[in-house]
Design an enzyme around this catalytic site. Structure first.
Site, PDB file in Angstrom:
ATOM      1  N   ARG A  26      10.998  -9.224  -9.472  1.00 43.01           N
ATOM      2  CA  ARG A  26      11.788 -10.198  -8.740  1.00 43.01           C
ATOM      3  C   ARG A  26      10.877 -11.214  -8.070  1.00 43.01           C
ATOM      4  O   ARG A  26       9.721 -10.936  -7.783  1.00 43.01           O
ATOM      5  CB  ARG A  26      12.666  -9.511  -7.689  1.00 43.01           C
ATOM      6  CG  ARG A  26      13.767  -8.669  -8.296  1.00 43.01           C
ATOM      7  CD  ARG A  26      14.581  -7.978  -7.229  1.00 43.01           C
ATOM      8  NE  ARG A  26      13.789  -6.990  -6.507  1.00 43.01           N
ATOM      9  CZ  ARG A  26      14.302  -6.087  -5.672  1.00 43.01           C
ATOM     10  NH1 ARG A  26      15.588  -6.079  -5.451  1.00 43.01           N
ATOM     11  NH2 ARG A  26      13.540  -5.218  -5.047  1.00 43.01           N
TER      12      ARG A  26
ATOM     13  N   ARG B 139      10.517 -14.981   0.124  1.00 42.40           N
ATOM     14  CA  ARG B 139      11.723 -15.137   0.933  1.00 42.40           C
ATOM     15  C   ARG B 139      11.612 -16.434   1.730  1.00 42.40           C
ATOM     16  O   ARG B 139      10.582 -16.662   2.380  1.00 42.40           O
ATOM     17  CB  ARG B 139      11.889 -13.962   1.897  1.00 42.40           C
ATOM     18  CG  ARG B 139      12.156 -12.643   1.207  1.00 42.40           C
ATOM     19  CD  ARG B 139      12.246 -11.525   2.239  1.00 42.40           C
ATOM     20  NE  ARG B 139      12.360 -10.225   1.591  1.00 42.40           N
ATOM     21  CZ  ARG B 139      12.178  -9.072   2.219  1.00 42.40           C
ATOM     22  NH1 ARG B 139      11.893  -9.057   3.508  1.00 42.40           N
ATOM     23  NH2 ARG B 139      12.293  -7.933   1.568  1.00 42.40           N
TER      24      ARG B 139
ATOM     25  N   ARG C  34      -2.501   5.836 -13.315  1.00 46.05           N
ATOM     26  CA  ARG C  34      -3.449   5.472 -12.274  1.00 46.05           C
ATOM     27  C   ARG C  34      -3.436   6.585 -11.238  1.00 46.05           C
ATOM     28  O   ARG C  34      -2.393   7.195 -10.979  1.00 46.05           O
ATOM     29  CB  ARG C  34      -3.068   4.145 -11.610  1.00 46.05           C
ATOM     30  CG  ARG C  34      -3.043   2.976 -12.556  1.00 46.05           C
ATOM     31  CD  ARG C  34      -4.416   2.589 -13.069  1.00 46.05           C
ATOM     32  NE  ARG C  34      -5.228   1.979 -12.014  1.00 46.05           N
ATOM     33  CZ  ARG C  34      -6.511   1.658 -12.154  1.00 46.05           C
ATOM     34  NH1 ARG C  34      -7.133   1.933 -13.304  1.00 46.05           N
ATOM     35  NH2 ARG C  34      -7.169   1.081 -11.170  1.00 46.05           N
TER      36      ARG C  34
ATOM     37  N   ARG D 251      -5.724  -0.902   0.288  1.00 44.06           N
ATOM     38  CA  ARG D 251      -5.056  -0.959   1.585  1.00 44.06           C
ATOM     39  C   ARG D 251      -5.597   0.130   2.503  1.00 44.06           C
ATOM     40  O   ARG D 251      -6.265   1.077   2.058  1.00 44.06           O
ATOM     41  CB  ARG D 251      -3.547  -0.804   1.434  1.00 44.06           C
ATOM     42  CG  ARG D 251      -3.083   0.511   0.816  1.00 44.06           C
ATOM     43  CD  ARG D 251      -1.563   0.527   0.651  1.00 44.06           C
ATOM     44  NE  ARG D 251      -1.094   1.794   0.092  1.00 44.06           N
ATOM     45  CZ  ARG D 251       0.187   2.107  -0.088  1.00 44.06           C
ATOM     46  NH1 ARG D 251       1.128   1.232   0.248  1.00 44.06           N
ATOM     47  NH2 ARG D 251       0.550   3.266  -0.586  1.00 44.06           N
TER      48      ARG D 251
ATOM     49  N   GLU E 280      -7.497   3.396   0.737  1.00 39.02           N
ATOM     50  CA  GLU E 280      -6.899   3.816  -0.526  1.00 39.02           C
ATOM     51  C   GLU E 280      -7.545   3.061  -1.686  1.00 39.02           C
ATOM     52  O   GLU E 280      -7.580   1.830  -1.687  1.00 39.02           O
ATOM     53  CB  GLU E 280      -5.401   3.539  -0.467  1.00 39.02           C
ATOM     54  CG  GLU E 280      -4.585   4.135  -1.589  1.00 39.02           C
ATOM     55  CD  GLU E 280      -3.096   3.981  -1.334  1.00 39.02           C
ATOM     56  OE1 GLU E 280      -2.405   3.479  -2.239  1.00 39.02           O
ATOM     57  OE2 GLU E 280      -2.631   4.335  -0.234  1.00 39.02           O
TER      58      GLU E 280
ATOM     59  N   TYR F 143       8.068   5.480 -12.908  1.00 39.56           N
ATOM     60  CA  TYR F 143       7.858   5.341 -11.471  1.00 39.56           C
ATOM     61  C   TYR F 143       9.212   5.445 -10.787  1.00 39.56           C
ATOM     62  O   TYR F 143      10.134   4.677 -11.086  1.00 39.56           O
ATOM     63  CB  TYR F 143       7.200   4.004 -11.120  1.00 39.56           C
ATOM     64  CG  TYR F 143       6.987   3.854  -9.632  1.00 39.56           C
ATOM     65  CD1 TYR F 143       5.858   4.406  -9.035  1.00 39.56           C
ATOM     66  CD2 TYR F 143       7.927   3.226  -8.820  1.00 39.56           C
ATOM     67  CE1 TYR F 143       5.659   4.315  -7.672  1.00 39.56           C
ATOM     68  CE2 TYR F 143       7.750   3.129  -7.456  1.00 39.56           C
ATOM     69  CZ  TYR F 143       6.610   3.667  -6.887  1.00 39.56           C
ATOM     70  OH  TYR F 143       6.427   3.587  -5.529  1.00 39.56           O
TER      71      TYR F 143
ATOM     72  N   ASP G 219      11.269   5.902  -6.979  1.00 40.77           N
ATOM     73  CA  ASP G 219      11.324   6.029  -5.531  1.00 40.77           C
ATOM     74  C   ASP G 219      12.002   7.345  -5.180  1.00 40.77           C
ATOM     75  O   ASP G 219      12.718   7.942  -6.001  1.00 40.77           O
ATOM     76  CB  ASP G 219      12.097   4.864  -4.913  1.00 40.77           C
ATOM     77  CG  ASP G 219      11.287   3.574  -4.913  1.00 40.77           C
ATOM     78  OD1 ASP G 219      10.048   3.661  -4.791  1.00 40.77           O
ATOM     79  OD2 ASP G 219      11.887   2.489  -5.027  1.00 40.77           O
TER      80      ASP G 219
END
Length: 382
Positions: free
Chosen positions: A171, A175, A247, A277, A298, A346, A348
């Protein structure tokens, strides 16, 4: 019936609980010394901060039933994921929003002005973006792409964005307002007592037996009426056709006194910074107070044979190999492959739980009608 669940993460726990409540005898095995899989949380021994050992997990969903399901087993506290990123020696909000745009370009634009401005930066010559890089250049232009996407993506995936499909950047990541909530979902939060507590509560049933530090072998399948397998799909077949690409992540733990970075997650967008991060875990539980802090740098890299697989790569070569493993799996009787590893997707947490609930319900229907449960309730090729 006598049911085996391989894996004590959300997939195995939820399916197991649903079948146990239906009167079946359920055994759950996991090769690790703990339940909850990669969602495992525990108190840090040095700081007493609730830590996400395998990386940050923020619960977010629009699925009311799933939200009510997890809250039934442990109370959730409100939590909004506000991610920051450091690039070009400055700190910005993610996802890219009106504040990010105005700050980056040194302007004070209104939403309509910013929209027109970003369109002027975009490469409109790209009609049909095929790669991640083309997708980014088409919709945000070269400057924002270089600052926020290119370096981070190269570190995360281990290849140039021109080698990745445009679908990864699904997407438009912009914003044109000041909303810096990373997610759009209606329900967002963190479990007050951590994710491990939720999974332990789900597995706490008289018809469920849990065996940790326990490896599974295919020779056990005939001992059970059905097996739900949430381990690696290629691992079930002993990698006989080769290994699917993943990964993996390495974490560098460090502690400090006070507040290290002022937020839960700070991304680093430049390739010159080797880690992707830093997460500071006491910020994931803002209702608690801690003088000390524990953080994790990380690092992303290719997954080796003895590493924990995190993100399925699913590029061309992997998809070709995946088709072959799916064909093998569909010839196996009495086993249903579930979850992130079992379907090489993947997922959630909320989707994992939704699919587990639906899978268990489908199994109960199949049992009632005398039908065979399919190898996949959700196809890995979809």
């Amino acid at each position: 019936m006598n049911i085996l669940l391989v894996g004590a993460g959300f997939s195995g726990a939820v399916i197991g609980r649903e079948l146990a409540e239906a009167g079946h005898s359920v055994k759950v095995v996991d090769s690790r010394p703990h339940v909850a899989g990669n969602c495992f949380t525990e108190r840090d021994s040095e700081t007493n901060v609730m830590s996400h050992i395998y990386g940050p997990h923020i619960f977010h969903t629009d699925d009311k039933e799933v939200w009510e399901y997890v809250n039934k087993y442990s109370p959730f506290k409100p939590y909004v994921n506000r991610v920051k990123t450091t690039t070009q020696s400055r700190v910005y909000s993610l996802p890219i929003n009106l504040h990010t745009i105005n700050q980056f370009f040194g302007k004070a634009m209104r939403p309509d002005e910013a929209r027109e401005f970003i369109e002027s930066k975009a490469d409109v010559s790209i009609d049909d973006p095929k790669t991640f890089e083309e997708q980014a250049l088409r919709f945000v232009g070269g400057e924002l792409y270089e600052a926020f996407f290119k370096g981070y993506t190269q570190k995360q995936w281990g290849c140039h964005p021109s080698e990745l499909p445009a679908s990864i950047l699904k997407r438009l990541p912009v914003r044109f307002n000041y909303n810096d909530n990373y997610f759009f979902h209606r329900y967002q939060g963190m479990p007050e007592h951590g994710y491990t507590k939720i999974v332990e509560s789900i597995l706490d049933h008289k018809n469920i037996k849990v065996s940790l530090n326990t490896s599974f072998t295919k020779s056990e399948v005939p001992e059970f009426d059905h097996v739900f397998y949430s381990g690696a799909l290629d691992g079930y077949f002993d990698y006989e056709l080769g290994r699917l690409g993943y990964r993996t992540l390495d974490f560098e733990r460090f502690t400090c006194t006070g507040d290290y970075q002022g937020c839960a997650v700070m991304n680093y967008g430049e390739e010159s910074v080797p880690y992707t991060r830093i997460s500071e875990h006491k910020h994931f539980s803002p209702w608690e107070e801690h003088k000390e802090s524990v953080c994790y740098r990380e690092y992303s890299r290719a997954c080796g044979e003895n590493d924990i697989p995190y993100y399925p790569i699913r590029l061309v070569e992997e998809k070709e190999l995946l088709v072959k493993y799916v064909e093998l799996a569909e010839m196996v009787d009495g086993v249903t492959f579930v979850g992130r590893l079992g379907t090489y997707r993947y997922l959630d947490m909320d989707v994992t739980i939704r699919e587990a609930l639906d899978t268990a319900r489908e199994f109960l229907v199949c049992t009632q009608k005398g039908k065979q449960m399919p190898s996949f309730f959700v196809s890995p090729l979809g």
